[in-house]
Scaffold this active site. Sequence first.
Site, PDB file in Angstrom:
ATOM      1  N   LYS A   1       0.692  -1.122   0.076  1.00 42.07           N
ATOM      2  CA  LYS A   1      -0.052   0.023  -0.027  1.00 42.07           C
ATOM      3  C   LYS A   1       0.801   1.266   0.045  1.00 42.07           C
ATOM      4  CE  LYS A   1      -0.526  -0.554   4.810  1.00 42.07           C
ATOM      5  NZ  LYS A   1      -1.142  -1.244   6.042  1.00 42.07           N
TER       6      LYS A   1
ATOM      7  N   ARG B   1     -10.116   0.467  15.072  1.00 42.24           N
ATOM      8  CA  ARG B   1     -10.216   1.356  13.944  1.00 42.24           C
ATOM      9  C   ARG B   1     -11.331   0.798  12.940  1.00 42.24           C
ATOM     10  NH1 ARG B   1      -4.360   1.360  10.682  1.00 42.24           N
ATOM     11  NH2 ARG B   1      -5.140  -0.673  10.308  1.00 42.24           N
TER      12      ARG B   1
ATOM     13  N   HIS C   1      -5.962  -7.330  13.399  1.00 43.05           N
ATOM     14  CA  HIS C   1      -4.791  -6.364  13.334  1.00 43.05           C
ATOM     15  C   HIS C   1      -4.369  -5.909  14.708  1.00 43.05           C
ATOM     16  CE1 HIS C   1      -1.785  -4.054  11.222  1.00 43.05           C
ATOM     17  NE2 HIS C   1      -2.301  -2.944  11.632  1.00 43.05           N
TER      18      HIS C   1
ATOM     19  N   ARG D   1       1.167 -11.017   7.795  1.00 47.37           N
ATOM     20  CA  ARG D   1       1.398  -9.831   6.566  1.00 47.37           C
ATOM     21  C   ARG D   1       2.683  -9.047   6.964  1.00 47.37           C
ATOM     22  NH1 ARG D   1      -4.095  -9.743   9.274  1.00 47.37           N
ATOM     23  NH2 ARG D   1      -3.459  -7.879  10.223  1.00 47.37           N
TER      24      ARG D   1
ATOM     25  N   TYR E   1      15.136  30.281   5.912  1.00 47.17           N
ATOM     26  CA  TYR E   1      14.050  30.857   6.175  1.00 47.17           C
ATOM     27  C   TYR E   1      13.830  31.101   7.889  1.00 47.17           C
ATOM     28  CZ  TYR E   1      11.997  30.201   1.650  1.00 47.17           C
ATOM     29  OH  TYR E   1      11.887  30.319   0.499  1.00 47.17           O
TER      30      TYR E   1
ATOM     31  N   CYS F   1      14.042  23.704   3.354  1.00 47.82           N
ATOM     32  CA  CYS F   1      13.150  24.221   2.403  1.00 47.82           C
ATOM     33  C   CYS F   1      12.422  23.171   1.695  1.00 47.82           C
ATOM     34  CB  CYS F   1      13.774  25.224   1.313  1.00 47.82           C
ATOM     35  SG  CYS F   1      14.861  26.302   2.524  1.00 47.82           S
TER      36      CYS F   1
ATOM     37  N   ASP G   1      13.030  22.751  -1.708  1.00 43.43           N
ATOM     38  CA  ASP G   1      13.813  21.865  -2.677  1.00 43.43           C
ATOM     39  C   ASP G   1      15.219  21.633  -2.314  1.00 43.43           C
ATOM     40  OD1 ASP G   1      11.519  22.119  -4.302  1.00 43.43           O
ATOM     41  OD2 ASP G   1      12.013  24.376  -4.468  1.00 43.43           O
TER      42      ASP G   1
HETATM   43  C1  LIG Z   1      -0.422  -1.937   6.711  1.00 40.62           C
HETATM   44  C2  LIG Z   1      -0.839  -3.308   7.421  1.00 40.62           C
HETATM   45  C3  LIG Z   1       0.027  -4.243   7.699  1.00 40.62           C
HETATM   46  C4  LIG Z   1       1.423  -4.347   7.424  1.00 40.62           C
HETATM   47  O1  LIG Z   1       2.009  -3.602   8.571  1.00 40.62           O
HETATM   48  P1  LIG Z   1       3.462  -3.451   8.870  1.00 40.62           P
HETATM   49  O2  LIG Z   1       3.575  -2.867  10.368  1.00 40.62           O
HETATM   50  O3  LIG Z   1       4.101  -2.581   7.816  1.00 40.62           O
HETATM   51  O4  LIG Z   1       4.162  -5.007   8.796  1.00 40.62           O
HETATM   52  C5  LIG Z   1      -0.726  -5.344   8.022  1.00 40.62           C
HETATM   53  N1  LIG Z   1      -1.817  -5.580   8.079  1.00 40.62           N
HETATM   54  C6  LIG Z   1      -2.822  -4.614   7.973  1.00 40.62           C
HETATM   55  C7  LIG Z   1      -4.225  -4.509   8.214  1.00 40.62           C
HETATM   56  C8  LIG Z   1      -2.131  -3.317   7.481  1.00 40.62           C
HETATM   57  O5  LIG Z   1      -3.190  -2.219   7.412  1.00 40.62           O
END
Ligand SMILES: *Cc1c(COP(=O)(O)O)cnc(C)c1O
Length: 411
Positions: A52, A150, A179, A235, A279, A326, A328
Site C-alpha cells: 500500500k 479502527r 490487526h 502480513r 527561512y 526548504c 527543494d
Molecule cells: C499496513 C498493514 C499491515 C502491514 O503492517 P507493517 O507494520 O508494515 O508490517 C498489516 N496488516 C494490515 C491490516 C495493515 O493495514
Amino acid sequence: MNLAGKNLSTKEINALVGGGTYAVIDLDALSHNISAFQTYVGENVRIAVAVKANAYGHGVVPVAMEAIRAGASYLLVARIEEGIQLRLAGITAPILNLGYITPDEMQLALQYNLTLTITQKEQALAAEEAAKILNIKARVHIKVDTGMNRSGTSPEEALPLIQYIDKLNHLELEGLYTHFACADDMEKKASVEQFSKFSTLIEKVKSAGIEIPLIHAANSAATLNFPETHLDMVRIGIASYGLYGSGGVSHAVDLEPILTLNSRIDRIHDLNPGEGVSYGYDFVASQPTRAALVPIGYGDGYQLALSNCGEMLVSGQRAKVLGRICMDQLVIDVTNIKEATCGEPIKIVGQQGDRGISVADLSKLAKISEYSFVTGLSARVPRLYIRNGELIMLTGLNSSSSLRLFNEKLK
Ligand SMILES: *Cc1c(COP(=O)(O)O)cnc(C)c1O
C-alpha cells in the site's frame, strides 16, 4: 553501480537522473528479506506483502513484482485503486484490499479480481450481487476488530456475518483476520488480549463447522515479536523494506534495508558569526562556519522535522542540517569536513565508507516514525531499481529525459 554490464560513476548517475537527488531501491535486498521471513515462519505459513501507499514510498510496481518472485503469495493494498494499478501493470497474483469498500464499488473491485475485505452484511450482499452479474466466485476476507478500534466488525458480530457469507453462492470465504494495535511493544498484555479474543472467535467458527483456509493476524512487529500469532499467513509491510519499524521489535530476522538515498553538494560558502541560515534564521552561526547546499527538501520527502537536526554523510563523516529545511533544498554544516567540495556525493540514507545513516536514525532525530519517513518520499525523487546487482529500471518525473540519456549512454 552496474548498468547492463557497465559500471556507472556517481557523475554518470547524476547525468541520468538529473536534479542531484535520487533513491536506489535494491530489489535483491527485498528478495532477501522475504526469503528470510519464509525461513523464519516455516513453509506452512504464507507471506503477504503490504505494498500500500506506493509500497511504503519505494515504488509499487517493481516492489510488487519482486515480492511475488521472492515467494510472497498475497499482495496487500489499502484502496481498490492501488489494486487496479497492479492489475494494469500485469500482476496476476492474489491482491487483498484491506480498506473499506462501499457496496457501489464491489463490481469494480471484482472486475479487477481483487480479494475483498468485508465487515458488514450490506457489503456481503453487494459483493454477492456483483459476483453474480460477473458470473464469478468472489474471494472475501472478514476483518475483525479485536481491540485496535479502527476498522472491522466486532467479535460478537463476526460469527453471524461469517454464517451469512457462508450461505451465499457467489462468495468464497477465504480469509478471516485481525490487526494488532501494540505489536511493537514487547510488553505483551494488549496483544495477548486481542489474540485471545481472536482465538475464541476461531474456535466458534470451527464449532459451527465452517472452514476458513487463511486465518491471519500478524503484521511485521507481531511476526517478529509473537511467533504464536503466525497462523496461516503473516502480513509483512515495513520489514519487507528492511526496517524493523520501531525500537520495540525483535531482530529475530536479519533484515537488509532496500532504500538508499543520495544527493550532492551544489554550493559551498562561509558564514561569519552572527549570520543566519534559511527561512526564519532558525540557525545563527556562533563561529565561522562552512555551509554546503544540498538539493533535497521536504518536497522530496526530507521532512521539515529534520530542520536543525538532520544528519547526512559527506566524505564518510556526519554533517548536520543548518536551519529550516526548504521545499527543494537545505544547508548542512561542513566546517569540519575539509574534503567537502562542490559536486561531492552525499549519502542521506545508506552507507558511505564505514559509516551509515539509517531510516531509524533519521526517524529518531526527527521524532517521526520510520513508516512516515519512507512513505513520504515524493514522486519527484527518481528511483533506480537494482536486481541481480544491475540497474534494471528508473522511475521519476525526469524519467523520460533520463531514459533518453540512458540510451545515449548505452551507445
Ligand atoms: C499496513 C498493514 C499491515 C502491514 O503492517 P507493517 O507494520 O508494515 O508490517 C498489516 N496488516 C494490515 C491490516 C495493515 O493495514
